[in-house]
Scaffold this motif. Sequence first.
Motif, mmCIF file in Angstrom:
data_model
loop_
_atom_site.group_PDB
_atom_site.id
_atom_site.type_symbol
_atom_site.label_atom_id
_atom_site.label_comp_id
_atom_site.label_asym_id
_atom_site.label_seq_id
_atom_site.Cartn_x
_atom_site.Cartn_y
_atom_site.Cartn_z
ATOM 1 N N CYS A 122 63.632 36.100 42.082
ATOM 2 C CA CYS A 122 62.715 36.649 43.074
ATOM 3 C C CYS A 122 62.872 38.159 43.143
ATOM 4 O O CYS A 122 63.905 38.716 42.737
ATOM 5 C CB CYS A 122 62.970 36.049 44.462
ATOM 6 S SG CYS A 122 62.536 34.305 44.621
ATOM 7 N N ALA A 123 61.861 38.820 43.668
ATOM 8 C CA ALA A 123 61.910 40.271 43.845
ATOM 9 C C ALA A 123 61.324 40.628 45.205
ATOM 10 O O ALA A 123 60.413 39.958 45.696
ATOM 11 C CB ALA A 123 61.138 40.982 42.733
ATOM 12 N N HIS A 124 61.879 41.673 45.799
ATOM 13 C CA HIS A 124 61.393 42.230 47.072
ATOM 14 C C HIS A 124 61.499 41.209 48.222
ATOM 15 O O HIS A 124 60.567 41.079 49.036
ATOM 16 C CB HIS A 124 59.949 42.710 46.942
ATOM 17 C CG HIS A 124 59.715 43.630 45.776
ATOM 18 N ND1 HIS A 124 60.342 44.849 45.648
ATOM 19 C CD2 HIS A 124 58.925 43.480 44.674
ATOM 20 C CE1 HIS A 124 59.948 45.427 44.529
ATOM 21 N NE2 HIS A 124 59.092 44.620 43.904
ATOM 22 N N ILE A 125 62.617 40.497 48.276
ATOM 23 C CA ILE A 125 62.863 39.605 49.406
ATOM 24 C C ILE A 125 62.998 40.453 50.681
ATOM 25 O O ILE A 125 63.749 41.424 50.704
ATOM 26 C CB ILE A 125 64.152 38.789 49.195
ATOM 27 C CG1 ILE A 125 63.992 37.831 48.003
ATOM 28 C CG2 ILE A 125 64.536 38.014 50.455
ATOM 29 C CD1 ILE A 125 63.092 36.663 48.244
ATOM 30 N N PRO A 126 62.291 40.120 51.751
ATOM 31 C CA PRO A 126 62.387 40.920 52.976
ATOM 32 C C PRO A 126 63.716 40.710 53.693
ATOM 33 O O PRO A 126 64.372 39.677 53.517
ATOM 34 C CB PRO A 126 61.222 40.394 53.819
ATOM 35 C CG PRO A 126 61.022 38.999 53.350
ATOM 36 C CD PRO A 126 61.321 39.017 51.880
ATOM 37 N N ARG A 127 64.098 41.668 54.478
ATOM 38 C CA ARG A 127 65.331 41.568 55.262
ATOM 39 C C ARG A 127 65.073 40.657 56.468
ATOM 40 O O ARG A 127 64.248 40.940 57.321
ATOM 41 C CB ARG A 127 65.784 42.942 55.747
ATOM 42 C CG ARG A 127 67.102 42.925 56.527
ATOM 43 C CD ARG A 127 67.402 44.303 57.094
ATOM 44 N NE ARG A 127 67.722 45.257 56.038
ATOM 45 C CZ ARG A 127 68.953 45.481 55.581
ATOM 46 N NH1 ARG A 127 69.985 44.806 56.087
ATOM 47 N NH2 ARG A 127 69.160 46.368 54.622
ATOM 48 N N LYS A 128 65.793 39.558 56.521
ATOM 49 C CA LYS A 128 65.655 38.608 57.616
ATOM 50 C C LYS A 128 66.800 38.698 58.619
ATOM 51 O O LYS A 128 66.685 38.211 59.741
ATOM 52 C CB LYS A 128 65.581 37.177 57.067
ATOM 53 C CG LYS A 128 64.287 36.851 56.323
ATOM 54 C CD LYS A 128 63.106 36.796 57.266
ATOM 55 C CE LYS A 128 61.844 36.344 56.571
ATOM 56 N NZ LYS A 128 60.699 36.239 57.501
ATOM 57 N N ASP A 129 67.911 39.306 58.195
ATOM 58 C CA ASP A 129 69.076 39.440 59.069
ATOM 59 C C ASP A 129 69.157 40.872 59.601
ATOM 60 O O ASP A 129 68.855 41.839 58.885
ATOM 61 C CB ASP A 129 70.358 39.093 58.304
ATOM 62 C CG ASP A 129 70.309 37.679 57.732
ATOM 63 O OD1 ASP A 129 69.731 36.812 58.404
ATOM 64 O OD2 ASP A 129 70.832 37.465 56.627
ATOM 65 N N ILE A 130 69.585 41.024 60.833
ATOM 66 C CA ILE A 130 69.630 42.337 61.468
ATOM 67 C C ILE A 130 70.747 43.194 60.883
ATOM 68 O O ILE A 130 70.569 44.388 60.614
ATOM 69 C CB ILE A 130 69.817 42.192 62.994
ATOM 70 C CG1 ILE A 130 68.626 41.444 63.604
ATOM 71 C CG2 ILE A 130 69.977 43.567 63.651
ATOM 72 C CD1 ILE A 130 68.759 41.199 65.085
ATOM 73 N N THR A 131 71.907 42.607 60.664
ATOM 74 C CA THR A 131 73.086 43.380 60.272
ATOM 75 C C THR A 131 73.383 43.346 58.774
ATOM 76 O O THR A 131 74.317 44.003 58.330
ATOM 77 C CB THR A 131 74.320 42.866 61.032
ATOM 78 O OG1 THR A 131 74.503 41.472 60.746
ATOM 79 C CG2 THR A 131 74.135 43.040 62.540
ATOM 80 N N SER A 132 72.628 42.579 57.988
ATOM 81 C CA SER A 132 72.892 42.483 56.552
ATOM 82 C C SER A 132 71.622 42.122 55.802
ATOM 83 O O SER A 132 70.575 41.842 56.408
ATOM 84 C CB SER A 132 73.973 41.434 56.275
ATOM 85 O OG SER A 132 73.514 40.140 56.644
ATOM 86 N N LYS A 133 71.718 42.112 54.468
ATOM 87 C CA LYS A 133 70.591 41.702 53.644
ATOM 88 C C LYS A 133 70.401 40.183 53.723
ATOM 89 O O LYS A 133 71.242 39.459 54.246
ATOM 90 C CB LYS A 133 70.831 42.123 52.196
ATOM 91 C CG LYS A 133 70.917 43.627 51.992
ATOM 92 C CD LYS A 133 71.154 43.964 50.528
ATOM 93 C CE LYS A 133 71.233 45.459 50.304
ATOM 94 N NZ LYS A 133 71.463 45.794 48.879
ATOM 95 N N SER A 134 69.296 39.719 53.183
ATOM 96 C CA SER A 134 68.995 38.285 53.214
ATOM 97 C C SER A 134 69.880 37.508 52.245
ATOM 98 O O SER A 134 70.438 38.073 51.298
ATOM 99 C CB SER A 134 67.525 38.046 52.871
ATOM 100 O OG SER A 134 66.678 38.598 53.859
ATOM 101 N N ASP A 135 69.989 36.198 52.489
ATOM 102 C CA ASP A 135 70.749 35.269 51.642
ATOM 103 C C ASP A 135 69.775 34.223 51.100
ATOM 104 O O ASP A 135 69.714 33.089 51.591
ATOM 105 C CB ASP A 135 71.865 34.596 52.443
ATOM 106 C CG ASP A 135 72.778 35.597 53.137
ATOM 107 O OD1 ASP A 135 73.076 36.636 52.535
ATOM 108 O OD2 ASP A 135 73.179 35.333 54.283
ATOM 109 N N PRO A 136 68.974 34.559 50.089
ATOM 110 C CA PRO A 136 67.882 33.680 49.659
ATOM 111 C C PRO A 136 68.315 32.496 48.808
ATOM 112 O O PRO A 136 69.337 32.540 48.119
ATOM 113 C CB PRO A 136 66.979 34.623 48.857
ATOM 114 C CG PRO A 136 67.916 35.655 48.326
ATOM 115 C CD PRO A 136 68.974 35.833 49.367
#
Length: 240
Positions: free
Chosen positions: A32-46
């Motif tokens: 995947c590419a350009h996964i949006p940030r879903k967590d406030i304090t860290s990057k996403s865990d897709p």
Amino acid sequence: VCLFVLSKGKLIMNSSPSSSTPKEVLQLHLSCAHIPRKDITSKSDPFVVVYQTFDGGQESKIGQTEVVKDCHDPDFHTLIPITFYFERIQSIRFAVYDEDVKGGLLSKQDFIGEVKINLSELMGGHRGNLTAPLKSSKGKVGKTTITVLAEGVGAVGGSITLAANAINVDKKDLFGKSDPYFVISRFIGGKWNAVHQSEVLTVCGPTICHDFTIVLFIITFQLLSCWCVGWFVACFRFSF
């Protein structure tokens, strides 16, 4: 074989292919590419969940990738096996989530987006290599994409065990010893695609040894690359 499933008061025909139907066993590699940030304090865990449908019948889950921590452009190591039936309308749905609750139900995770394709379109019109945008739960298309690489497995089976050794491991941390791991990749679809990642070897000394097993069809007659992360800065390639 035809089965009738009662769903919400209606009978739905769920027709499974017979053993005589022309078919080919495939493996799907996903990124995947350009996964949006879903967590406030860290990057996403897709991670990705894959479903299939025959002739508009009942949907069934066929596989799920691993979770890639803190990453907006994940390259998943888990390969999704699937049988391609030439004479059937076979739809595949890829649903991408951000893990909020480790090992929890999908309803507890953040839904990122999904896309549905016909397997015949992937193998025919796109020659086994397709990049498509994901649709959100509201049906909107954003920048997030998923790339699907499909290839035939053939009749090769079994597995092979390899041993990786490293000496004079560089010290990468200011305090403490290095925590190395390595990634094995294959060159398919015009780029390197990860197929195996070792566990992180914490508190290692100057010499390390690690045995690992890979399914044989993943590497037979293919060019491989081993990226040594946290070890010496080097890359080597070899074929079987």
